[in-house]
Design a protein around this motif. Sequence first.
Motif, PDB file in Angstrom:
ATOM      1  N   ARG A  44       0.485  -1.776  -0.103  1.00 32.27           N
ATOM      2  CA  ARG A  44      -0.201   0.209   0.167  1.00 32.27           C
ATOM      3  C   ARG A  44       0.589   0.754   0.210  1.00 32.27           C
ATOM      4  NH1 ARG A  44      -5.304  -0.965   1.611  1.00 32.27           N
ATOM      5  NH2 ARG A  44      -5.614  -2.810   1.969  1.00 32.27           N
ATOM      6  N   GLY A  45       1.612   0.737   0.189  1.00 33.79           N
ATOM      7  CA  GLY A  45       2.868   2.459   0.019  1.00 33.79           C
ATOM      8  C   GLY A  45       3.073   2.845   1.492  1.00 33.79           C
ATOM      9  N   ILE A  46       3.686   1.410   2.497  1.00 30.82           N
ATOM     10  CA  ILE A  46       4.121   2.002   3.482  1.00 30.82           C
ATOM     11  C   ILE A  46       5.625   0.931   4.222  1.00 30.82           C
ATOM     12  CG2 ILE A  46       3.390   1.808   6.411  1.00 30.82           C
ATOM     13  CD1 ILE A  46       0.204   1.883   4.803  1.00 30.82           C
ATOM     14  N   ALA A  47       6.351   1.390   4.560  1.00 30.89           N
ATOM     15  CA  ALA A  47       7.966   1.185   5.072  1.00 30.89           C
ATOM     16  C   ALA A  47       8.052   1.141   6.455  1.00 30.89           C
ATOM     17  CB  ALA A  47       9.033   1.444   4.134  1.00 30.89           C
ATOM     18  N   LEU A  48       8.045   0.766   7.090  1.00 25.74           N
ATOM     19  CA  LEU A  48       8.701   1.005   8.346  1.00 25.74           C
ATOM     20  C   LEU A  48       9.345  -0.311   9.379  1.00 25.74           C
ATOM     21  CD1 LEU A  48       7.576  -1.420  10.661  1.00 25.74           C
ATOM     22  CD2 LEU A  48       4.783  -0.691  10.153  1.00 25.74           C
ATOM     23  N   MET A  49      10.206   0.460   9.974  1.00 25.84           N
ATOM     24  CA  MET A  49      11.555  -0.089  10.793  1.00 25.84           C
ATOM     25  C   MET A  49      10.757  -0.597  12.306  1.00 25.84           C
ATOM     26  SD  MET A  49      15.360  -0.377  11.120  1.00 25.84           S
ATOM     27  CE  MET A  49      15.339  -1.045   9.606  1.00 25.84           C
ATOM     28  N   ALA A  50      10.271  -2.152  12.676  1.00 27.48           N
ATOM     29  CA  ALA A  50      10.110  -1.659  14.324  1.00 27.48           C
ATOM     30  C   ALA A  50      10.298  -2.940  14.691  1.00 27.48           C
ATOM     31  CB  ALA A  50       8.173  -2.432  14.000  1.00 27.48           C
ATOM     32  N   GLY A  51      10.474  -2.249  16.284  1.00 27.28           N
ATOM     33  CA  GLY A  51      11.559  -2.826  17.041  1.00 27.28           C
ATOM     34  C   GLY A  51      11.812  -3.175  18.608  1.00 27.28           C
ATOM     35  N   GLY A  52      12.079  -4.382  18.876  1.00 25.55           N
ATOM     36  CA  GLY A  52      12.043  -4.664  20.550  1.00 25.55           C
ATOM     37  C   GLY A  52      12.845  -5.891  21.228  1.00 25.55           C
ATOM     38  N   ASP A  53      12.652  -5.883  22.143  1.00 31.97           N
ATOM     39  CA  ASP A  53      14.058  -6.800  23.220  1.00 31.97           C
ATOM     40  C   ASP A  53      13.541  -8.119  22.584  1.00 31.97           C
ATOM     41  OD1 ASP A  53      14.751  -4.498  23.471  1.00 31.97           O
ATOM     42  OD2 ASP A  53      13.667  -4.296  25.402  1.00 31.97           O
ATOM     43  N   ALA A  54      14.255  -8.942  22.720  1.00 31.65           N
ATOM     44  CA  ALA A  54      13.848 -10.507  22.596  1.00 31.65           C
ATOM     45  C   ALA A  54      15.158 -11.270  23.319  1.00 31.65           C
ATOM     46  CB  ALA A  54      13.593 -10.581  20.914  1.00 31.65           C
ATOM     47  N   ASP A  55      15.148 -11.970  23.787  1.00 32.45           N
ATOM     48  CA  ASP A  55      16.392 -13.249  23.531  1.00 32.45           C
ATOM     49  C   ASP A  55      16.033 -15.268  23.008  1.00 32.45           C
ATOM     50  OD1 ASP A  55      17.957 -12.279  26.326  1.00 32.45           O
ATOM     51  OD2 ASP A  55      15.757 -12.434  27.506  1.00 32.45           O
TER      52      ASP A  55
END
Length: 201
Positions: free
Chosen positions: A105-116
């Motif tokens: 749809r014309g969207i770009a994102l970079m999402a992040g979080g913590d994980a082991d």
Amino acid sequence: MANAHGPRRLGPLTWLVGEWEGDTGTDVSYHNREDETSPTGYFEKAWFRPIPLQENGRQRIEGLTYGMKAWRHGEEAMDPFHDEVGYLLWEASTRQVIRNVVFGRGIALMAGGDADAYDSSFTVKATPGDPNYGILQNKYLSGRAELRGFEGTFTFNEDGTFTYTQTLVLKLGALGGVEMDHTDTNTLHRVKRYHPGSEFN
């Protein structure tokens, strides 16, 4: 998941390697034609493939390239209503899991979080303007359905399936600028396994 063995180079992303399908998806969103917010059921296909180790100086990132397509129930023989491609990445030294994705749809994102490495779930978030975990969108969406926030969670279930839920916070021009949550959730089962050392066309 706690009984899994091995070096876990892919960390919490390990269990995603392969091809998946799910037929219990629910999309809750605003429909312009009907001028209402309502749920829509959907069928989905997804694949996740390991990528080579990524090195930025001293930084070492393992990850997957992936794609997900979804069809509304009753439209499985037609074009999908949702299409995304991207990367899921994990940096062991900083415990960061990253979803780097482009939507059709014309969207770009970079999402992040913590994980082991042995976590059975992880959550990533993105906010417009954040210098690390942010969101970009085309001009039309900025004026009509501005994406104000994103949060997504992957959960790995004891029966070998995985469930994802995600929420996009939208500022809708059709509703006078009111913000609403557009949510999606589905549970997928694996239909094909990959050997992590395999090469793919």
